[in-house]
Design a protein around this motif. Sequence first.
Motif: not given
Length: 211
Positions: A85-92
Amino acid sequence: MRHMAFDRPLLRRTEGLTFWRLLGTGRGRSMSLGADLRRWALYAVWRGPADLEEFLATSPIAARWRSEARESWHVRLTPLAARGAWAGRNPIAIEGGAGGVQGPVAVLTRASIRFSRLAAFYRSVPAVDELLRRQDGCLASIGMGEWPLARQATFSLWRDSASVRAFAYRGAEHQQVIERVRSHDWYAEELFARFIPYGSEGTWDGTDPLR
C-alpha cells in the motif's frame, strides 16, 4: 524546490490523474541520507493514455519541464505486479497476468519507515548501494522520497526479469536487509511493484538507459 509546494494544487485538479506523488531524490543509487536538490521526480498513475497526453500538451507543469529543466527523462509503464500500500491503498491496477516478460523491467519500491527503526535502516543502505553498483543487469536506479528520511522509495530499470531476481534473491546483502525488515518490523507501510517500460524520452545522466 518551490514547485514541490506550488505544483500540488495543479496536480490535484488534473483530469484523469488518479494517483501522484512529487518526490525528491537522493545522491546514491538507492535510499540515502544525501539529497540532490537539483533533481526531482513525479510518479503518476493515469486513467488512460489520453489523459496523460492532455497533461503533457496543456499543463504548465509539463511546459516548465520542457523550458526550464537542464535535463528531463520520462518513462511510461505498464504494471506487471504490485503488492502492499501507498497512503493506505494500492494505487496500481493490474489487468490480466504477467505472462512471459521479455526485455527490460522497471521496479518501484516504497516504504514508510518507523521512526524507531530509522538508524538501523540507514546503516543498511551502503551495503545495498554497493550491491547495486555490482549488478551489470541494473540499467539505472535512484533513491527518492516524499519526506526527508522517513518516507522513501527507489526506482530502478533492469535488463530483464532474471536480473531483478538475481539482485533480490541471490545477493547476500539484500537478503540480510529483507530479513531484518521482517524480523524487526522496520516499515509501517510498504509497496513493491514491477512494470514493463514501453516508452521513454529524454535523458537521465546524459543518456536514455532503455536505449
